[in-house]
Design a protein around this motif. Sequence first.
Motif, mmCIF file in Angstrom:
data_model
loop_
_atom_site.group_PDB
_atom_site.id
_atom_site.type_symbol
_atom_site.label_atom_id
_atom_site.label_comp_id
_atom_site.label_asym_id
_atom_site.label_seq_id
_atom_site.Cartn_x
_atom_site.Cartn_y
_atom_site.Cartn_z
ATOM 1 N N THR A 36 0.905 -1.121 -0.090
ATOM 2 C CA THR A 36 0.009 0.010 -0.043
ATOM 3 C C THR A 36 0.840 1.286 0.042
ATOM 4 O O THR A 36 0.042 2.253 -0.261
ATOM 5 N N ASP A 43 2.573 1.176 6.140
ATOM 6 C CA ASP A 43 2.010 0.410 5.155
ATOM 7 C C ASP A 43 1.848 -0.887 5.289
ATOM 8 O O ASP A 43 2.598 -1.594 6.342
ATOM 9 N N GLU A 73 -6.241 -0.643 4.992
ATOM 10 C CA GLU A 73 -6.488 0.468 4.282
ATOM 11 C C GLU A 73 -5.937 0.253 2.933
ATOM 12 O O GLU A 73 -4.539 0.321 2.822
ATOM 13 N N LYS A 75 -5.590 2.293 0.058
ATOM 14 C CA LYS A 75 -5.205 3.378 -0.112
ATOM 15 C C LYS A 75 -5.366 3.323 -1.808
ATOM 16 O O LYS A 75 -6.468 3.228 -2.582
ATOM 17 N N GLN A 76 -4.080 3.215 -2.566
ATOM 18 C CA GLN A 76 -4.164 3.480 -4.094
ATOM 19 C C GLN A 76 -4.064 1.996 -4.638
ATOM 20 O O GLN A 76 -3.877 1.693 -5.852
#
Length: 210
Positions: A36, A43, A73, A75-76
């Motif tokens: 992440t 991360d 999470e 994220k992208q």
Amino acid sequence: MFNTIKRLLGLSPELHDTLQQNCFRAKYLVIDLELTGLNPKKDEIVSLAWLPIEEQRIFVGQSEHFINSHVNELKQSPIFHGIDSHALEGGVPLISALQQLRPLLDQYVLVFHNAELDWLFLKNAFGQFNMPVAPTLMVDTMKIEHKRLSLQGQEIGFDDLNLAACRARYSLPEYLTHNALTDALATAELFLAQLNKITGGKGVELRQLV
């Protein structure tokens, strides 16, 4: 006596023998992670894949690919890796993947493209689950390429060492990247191409690559 000296120097007899082995005879495990982000303290590992190389053969049929179902999470990741919340539902807890990977660490020389980053994430992940891992012999295709280009006196730009750029120098086909299994295969192909280019197909002692 010789084995005692090697132990005092911090080099086990087994590791010493491996380092002297012809690089074409060693057994490798190519590992790739999708993350992440780049901070191992914040991360997470989104996905993890590996496949073995033996006698210059890539054993795709023995590959493994896991999606971490417990990512907090994304994220992208949906954009870069194509892994969204729906994909996570088909994944497994990261500990399940690590439990399968851990026994292999002592059986193979590990291969990464950017070993420093990926191993740091893996080492932290093992630690989070109270699964200590000993230092492992690793080969980094990115560092191999950096050394090769440096010896040729080439100027190395920011993107010249990414996986796609490295593969292009060996006329290897383009792959869609940011999939752990695809990238593991791409790294395995790059590694074999590097070995043949550097050694003229004759091989060198493994110590010259680490």
